[in-house]
Design a protein around this motif. Structure first.
Motif, PDB file in Angstrom:
ATOM      1  N   PRO A 166       0.822  -1.215   0.000  1.00 34.55           N
ATOM      2  CA  PRO A 166       0.000   0.000   0.000  1.00 34.55           C
ATOM      3  C   PRO A 166       0.854   1.262   0.000  1.00 34.55           C
ATOM      4  N   HIS A 167       0.315   2.272  -0.643  1.00 36.28           N
ATOM      5  CA  HIS A 167       1.019   3.541  -0.785  1.00 36.28           C
ATOM      6  C   HIS A 167       0.345   4.605   0.068  1.00 36.28           C
ATOM      7  N   GLY A 168      -0.976   4.652   0.011  1.00 36.75           N
ATOM      8  CA  GLY A 168      -1.720   5.569   0.875  1.00 36.75           C
ATOM      9  C   GLY A 168      -1.697   7.009   0.431  1.00 36.75           C
ATOM     10  N   SER A 169      -1.541   7.254  -0.865  1.00 38.06           N
ATOM     11  CA  SER A 169      -1.378   8.642  -1.294  1.00 38.06           C
ATOM     12  C   SER A 169      -2.633   9.273  -1.876  1.00 38.06           C
ATOM     13  N   CYS A 170      -3.485   8.491  -2.551  1.00 41.05           N
ATOM     14  CA  CYS A 170      -4.606   9.143  -3.244  1.00 41.05           C
ATOM     15  C   CYS A 170      -5.681   9.584  -2.265  1.00 41.05           C
ATOM     16  N   LYS A 171      -5.792   8.879  -1.168  1.00 43.55           N
ATOM     17  CA  LYS A 171      -6.736   9.185  -0.074  1.00 43.55           C
ATOM     18  C   LYS A 171      -8.198   8.969  -0.452  1.00 43.55           C
TER      19      LYS A 171
ATOM     20  N   THR B 160     -10.263   6.798   1.968  1.00 42.42           N
ATOM     21  CA  THR B 160     -10.443   7.287   3.335  1.00 42.42           C
ATOM     22  C   THR B 160     -11.778   6.824   3.907  1.00 42.42           C
TER      23      THR B 160
ATOM     24  N   THR C  66      -4.008   1.614   4.317  1.00 47.41           N
ATOM     25  CA  THR C  66      -2.844   1.489   5.199  1.00 47.41           C
ATOM     26  C   THR C  66      -3.251   1.182   6.638  1.00 47.41           C
TER      27      THR C  66
ATOM     28  N   LEU D 196     -11.772  15.112  -3.784  1.00 45.42           N
ATOM     29  CA  LEU D 196     -10.435  14.600  -4.131  1.00 45.42           C
ATOM     30  C   LEU D 196     -10.365  14.272  -5.619  1.00 45.42           C
TER      31      LEU D 196
ATOM     32  N   LEU E 203      -7.985  15.842  -8.648  1.00 45.60           N
ATOM     33  CA  LEU E 203      -7.170  15.090  -9.614  1.00 45.60           C
ATOM     34  C   LEU E 203      -7.516  15.508 -11.045  1.00 45.60           C
TER      35      LEU E 203
ATOM     36  N   ILE F 206      -1.956  10.543 -12.277  1.00 41.44           N
ATOM     37  CA  ILE F 206      -2.512  10.938 -10.982  1.00 41.44           C
ATOM     38  C   ILE F 206      -1.532  10.612  -9.854  1.00 41.44           C
ATOM     39  N   LEU F 207      -0.285  10.282 -10.195  1.00 42.09           N
ATOM     40  CA  LEU F 207       0.792  10.086  -9.219  1.00 42.09           C
ATOM     41  C   LEU F 207       0.490   8.983  -8.201  1.00 42.09           C
TER      42      LEU F 207
ATOM     43  N   GLY G 195       5.354  18.807  -4.405  1.00 38.32           N
ATOM     44  CA  GLY G 195       4.099  19.552  -4.378  1.00 38.32           C
ATOM     45  C   GLY G 195       3.364  19.417  -5.697  1.00 38.32           C
TER      46      GLY G 195
ATOM     47  N   SER H  80       5.011  17.797  -8.653  1.00 35.99           N
ATOM     48  CA  SER H  80       5.386  16.372  -8.658  1.00 35.99           C
ATOM     49  C   SER H  80       5.045  15.778 -10.018  1.00 35.99           C
TER      50      SER H  80
ATOM     51  N   SER I  32       4.566  21.665   0.321  1.00 31.35           N
ATOM     52  CA  SER I  32       3.847  20.392   0.266  1.00 31.35           C
ATOM     53  C   SER I  32       4.711  19.371  -0.469  1.00 31.35           C
TER      54      SER I  32
ATOM     55  N   THR J 222      -3.050  13.483  -2.370  1.00 31.47           N
ATOM     56  CA  THR J 222      -3.867  14.342  -3.225  1.00 31.47           C
ATOM     57  C   THR J 222      -4.348  15.612  -2.518  1.00 31.47           C
TER      58      THR J 222
END
Lengths: 241, 219, 596
Positions: free
Chosen positions: A46-51, A54, A66, A89, A93, A150-151, A174, A177, C490, C495
């Motif tokens: 897991p990366h946990g970045s896009c959220k 949640t 995560t 969110l 994106l 979308i990183l 930021g 990225s 940041s 996101t």
């Protein structure tokens, strides 16, 4: 392992069993419950970045990819509050990159788009950034259209963890990225990327595309034409079943 | 309060749009729209449409509601629209905008619609996110005009048109919500006739418009 | 061959760092100091030599503000852009400087002589406006000093030959208490440790009720104990001197004048948790302190206070390395700091697990603030009970405050916990104070009605920044400066923070341009909710604080930006026709939008 009796937690009131070490989203997927997600993939760390995934655990928001499942947690998922946050969110994106679905061959098969349908995103809402992100068409078989990135880093993880390579990496910081490839020229053709790489097939959006096969599947028959993403089993979860 | 007062649509407004008159039984629409003073007479809602930086594809799709057009014209009356050839928008209940903003005239027309329409709907990908025309946004306008009118192969004595009759292009193409408040969005390139019909009939019936699976699509 | 040029200096650097990829950031920093930027050939060569993917190295270069893969000019001039610098005239000074040297901000001059840009707070708020020239800090900029600097650059005078007065950074200690009164004797804490024993020393730390000075206030004794008890191949001690919170500069002074006490605190901790290796993570802006700190470490080694068999103890080996940051505020977050220590992009980790169990190289690690370690040394000497008797019952000991902004005597003020903001304002000579920003950009903005509040974990917890704003200041611009700071800092991982901080900065710019309406207020509030609930780390959680605080407490500053009742575009429509007017030569009425 002693699995006589699995521990459980509740997800929107539904009892979800889990085994030790499973995250909330893993347990939910195994139980056939959809939690929106983009950067999570069952095969990768897991990366946990896009959220997007949640959820509210005992009243507090946390990324379900995560957060470990623990006995008797009370987890909220499909609520208006969380879905509104997820919608925002998604809109972030969409305005961050250049997402012009009509001209994207991933349309209909795109996880970002299907998730936005699921959450009824009618507009990107915010002012667009309209970034300048040139396309990399150097590779004979594959195209990189960074406009849609979308990183999520799935290609980074797939290349590193599944392919034993390092074709992709993230650079910048930021809002600047961005995805880069492992070549002094900066071009995909000068990396050891191969069409048989896991990384070639992992992109949830339309960045990493095989050339000359676009738009082959007619509208109406694409992955998310038939049914919404929430009713489309994850390829891996399906394989497990 | 009308359902329309509690929008959860992405309309970029903290204050909801003026609610439409509620539809009566059996598609009968009544209200104070036409201020004729004839209180009990069934009044049609006024609808205006236009295409800005678009391709008229969304309007074509609008016509794809086919025979339901006949049902629609029982309920609405068209003000400014390519269908009527009326040149300026008067007070309307619903304004439908196809296309984004690529030049000064687009902005003037959009503002006219916003000023006159109680509810403004962005119709189609270009109105919603700029669409195809916005794909010029990573180039400077200077570069584009230079290329098109001066540098392009085959041009002789090219010059950039400067007739005051022509609208000047904006440096970037914008979706319409970046310039005026927009109440509802119907994405798609084009949105299907069914999607347009669903949103219009929802609005006419005083319901919050909602597109389900298959009707909401961005391509 | 070009690459041989790079191999020559890179080999020296690589050898010094034993070709250890964990030192990538240090290697890159030194490579840039030598060559001016990270050349494409250097990236490739480092990839080969360190067996790292080239793209991963490029990703690290791309993350840190001070690193660049493009030429930067012989002189790289960075103007500190904290609100306190701006209040002291930094914007005009930068304009003057650019005009004098015919250079555009954000670009390299055509002759390659210099580049000029802004950078986040350099920690010289008490003696601003400040700048960094080739990573070395210059304080107290004036129009005269700017002119002199422009002249030196034009003459291509090496920075090392510039007048020493430019680099005379002052400590500005205005109020001393137990930490700053300078009574600490080097070696005394270690002597007490050896006399008392490691476990008993930990008990003293417990008894002192010392809490972390980075702001979060976690009990130091507990942290050390958890780490000591965690199983690992090795344990590590890390001192967080990445003092990036705008308005904070206490660590600068502690390290300049009390480094011995800080290093001794780290050594104590090492003994307690069983660590052999420690790191001081020093923010890149404090590069000028490096030589001094190395000298202090060397002296401690020669005094047998560091290194093998410390004070003759057979099993007491510990040494400290200094790692420099390279312009990334987020690395102040302890897990991001550890990533950075490992030579990676400074992205905060998913937590749990926490560093006490899974820190540096995934081993148990204590990360404490500079001031925490300095306090630990005192506690070892004077005992936990003595320390606990100072301050309040919940917040023991003293706190060093970095005071800057509109006051007669900016600088460091050390008080027992519980001091009121009003007392600090009186002591520093602040007059007609409109607002005090406590804890920097991510902290809290206080209005006069709140000046009786206390600096303490039970009231206002803080790492110690106090920026004072008098009645002449525009609190909207204060908030706007902070919001831009967050957007710039940041990390871009999640996101909400990556996109949300930039959206927020754009919204504040929209208000500043006179395009604001109630719509924008609602949007800002919506963003705040989202950032607080879904961001990955504290940076995103805090990013809206300055706006929300100032909206709540200084509403007139916003009210005057609320020019419109209805939604107005963020961009200027008439300006959006400028290029078309230029290209067509038109200026008729149809070539303009009347302003709305």
């Amino acid at each position: 392992m002693n699995q006589d009796k699995l521990d459980t937690f509740t997800l929107d009131g539904q009892t979800i069993p889990f085994s030790a070490g499973q995250t909330i989203i893993q347990a939910a997927i195994a139980a056939g419950v959809y939690i929106p997600h983009l950067c999570f993939h069952p095969e990768f760390k897991p990366h946990g970045s896009c959220k997007l995934c949640t959820v509210k655990v005992n009243g507090r928001q946390t990324a379900s990819c995560t957060a470990l499942a623990l006995a008797n947690l009370v987890v909220e998922n499909n609520t208006a509050e969380l879905n509104n946050e997820r919608l925002t969110l998604l809109q972030m994106l969409f305005v961050e990159g250049n997402h012009f679905c009509p001209s994207c061959e991933k349309s209909g098969d795109c996880q970002l788009q299907a998730t936005a349908y699921e959450l009824k995103m009618m507009s990107p809402h915010f002012d667009h950034f309209f970034p300048d992100r040139p396309v990399d068409a150097t590779h004979p078989e594959y195209l990189l259209d960074f406009n849609r990135c979308i990183l999520c880093s799935l290609c980074v993880r797939a290349s590193r963890d599944a392919d034993g390579k390092a074709v992709f990496a993230l650079s910048g910081r930021g809002i600047k990225s961005h995805l880069i490839v492992n070549a002094e020229s900066g071009n995909l053709v000068d990396t050891d990327f191969s069409s048989t790489d896991k990384a070639a097939h992992i992109c949830p959006v339309g960045v990493i595309l095989k050339k000359r096969v676009g738009f082959a599947v007619p509208i109406g028959q694409r992955r998310f034409d038939a049914q919404p993403i929430s009713a489309t089993p994850h390829p891996i979860a399906k394989g497990d079943a | 309060m009308s359902e329309l007062d509690t929008l959860n649509s992405p309309a970029n407004t903290p204050s909801p749009p003026t609610p439409l008159p509620q539809a009566g039984e059996g598609s009968q629409v009544s209200g104070e729209v036409n201020q004729s003073g004839e209180g009990h007479h069934v009044k049609k809602l006024k609808v205006a449409t236009t295409s800005l930086a678009g391709c008229f594809g969304c309007h074509m799709s609008f016509l794809d509601i086919d025979e339901r057009l006949l049902e629609l014209v029982k309920l609405v009356e068209f003000d400014r629209s390519p269908l009527t050839d009326i040149k300026h928008c008067g007070p309307c209940d619903i304004g439908i905008i196809e296309g984004g903003l690529c030049n000064a005239e687009n902005v003037h027309v959009l503002r006219e619609f916003r000023a006159n329409c109680k509810i403004l709907i962005a119709l189609g990908a270009c109105a919603v996110n700029g669409g195809l025309p916005a794909q010029r946004n990573h180039l400077s306008l200077t570069t584009i005009l230079e290329e098109v009118y001066h540098a392009q192969h085959g041009l002789v004595d090219g010059f950039i048109p400067n007739d005051p009759e022509l609208p000047l292009p904006l440096d970037k193409v914008h979706p319409i919500h970046e310039v005026v408040k927009v109440d509802y969005f119907i994405p798609g390139c084009p949105p299907s006739g069914d999607a347009i019909w669903k949103v219009l009939t929802d609005l006419l019936a005083g319901r919050e418009p909602e597109l389900g699976h298959g009707l909401i699509h961005y391509d | 061959m070009v690459s041989q040029i790079h191999a020559a200096y890179l080999d020296l650097i690589l050898t010094r760092y034993q070709h250890n990829p964990n030192h990538l950031l240090q290697i890159l920093r030194e490579a840039q100091e030598y060559f001016g930027y990270i050349h494409a050939d250097a990236l490739s060569y480092l990839g080969q030599q360190l067996s790292l993917p080239r793209a991963d190295i490029a990703g690290v270069v791309g993350f840190y503000s001070f690193l660049s893969d493009q030429p930067l000019g012989e002189y790289r001039v960075l103007f500190s852009d904290n609100i306190t610098d701006r209040m002291l005239g930094s914007v005009d000074l930068m304009t003057q400087f650019c005009a004098q040297l015919w250079v555009e901000a954000g670009k390299v001059s055509e002759d390659g002589l210099l580049s000029v840009a802004t950078t986040s707070c350099t920690g010289l708020c008490d003696q601003g406006p400040a700048m960094l020239v080739n990573n070395i800090a210059i304080n107290r900029l004036t129009p005269e000093r700017i002119t002199a600097i422009a002249e030196l650059i034009r003459e291509r005078m090496p920075v090392s030959a510039w007048p020493a007065s430019f680099f005379a950074i002052e400590d500005n200690i205005q109020r001393k208490d137990i930490l700053l009164n300078g009574e600490f004797q080097s070696g005394s804490a270690l002597a007490a440790l050896l006399q008392r024993g490691a476990d008993a020393t930990l008990q003293e730390i417990h008894a002192s009720k010392l809490r972390g000075r980075g702001g979060a206030g976690f009990a130091t004794g507990k942290k050390w104990e958890f780490c000591r008890d965690a199983v690992g191949d090795a344990h590590y001690v890390v001192c967080n001197a990445d003092e990036g919170e705008p308005g904070t500069f206490k660590d600068r002074v502690l390290l300049n004048r009390y480094a011995d006490q800080v290093f001794e605190g780290m050594t104590l901790c090492a003994r307690v948790i069983g660590a052999k290796q420690g790191f001081l993570y020093l923010r890149g802006e404090y590069r000028y302190l490096l030589a001094h700190l190395q000298a202090v470490l060397q002296q401690r080694r020669s005094q047998n206070l560091l290194g093998h068999r410390i004070l003759g103890q057979a099993d007491f080996d510990f040494d400290i390395e200094i790692h420099l940051g390279a312009g990334a505020y987020v690395c102040g977050e302890e897990s991001a700091l550890i990533e950075s220590l490992e030579g990676k992009r400074g992205t905060p980790r998913n937590r749990p697990p926490f560093p006490v169990t899974n820190g540096y190289l995934n081993q148990p690690t204590v990360v404490n603030n500079v001031e925490t370690f300095a306090a630990a040394s005192l506690i070892a000497v004077k005992g936990g009970e003595w320390y606990a008797s100072i301050g309040t019952t919940v917040s023991s000991g003293t706190k060093i405050l970095s005071v800057s902004g509109d006051c007669a005597r900016p600088g460091l003020y050390e008080y027992p916990f519980g001091v009121t903001v009003a007392q600090v304002l009186a002591d520093c000579g602040a007059q007609e104070t409109q607002a005090v920003q406590v804890s920097g950009a991510s902290g809290i903005c206080l209005a006069p009605a709140e000046f009786n509040r206390q600096i303490a974990f039970e009231d206002i917890p803080t790492a110690g920044a106090l920026m004072v704003f008098d009645q002449s200041r525009d609190m909207f611009e204060v908030a706007r400066n902070f919001v831009h700071f967050f957007a710039h800092e940041s990390c871009g991982f999640c996101t909400p923070c990556r996109v949300g901080t930039s959206l927020l900065a754009n919204m504040m710019d929209k208000l500043a341009l006179g395009h604001g309406s109630p719509y924008d207020f609602a949007e800002i509030e919506k963003l705040n909710t989202l950032l607080q609930s879904t961001s990955h780390c504290g940076l995103g959680h805090a990013a809206c604080n300055p706006v929300l605080d100032t909206i709540a407490k200084f509403r007139p500053a916003y009210q005057k930006r609320l020019i419109h009742h209805e939604f107005v575009p963020a961009f200027d429509l008439d300006f959006a026709l400028t290029q078309a007017r230029q290209m067509t030569g038109r200026d008729d009425s149809g070539a303009h939008f009347e302003s709305t």
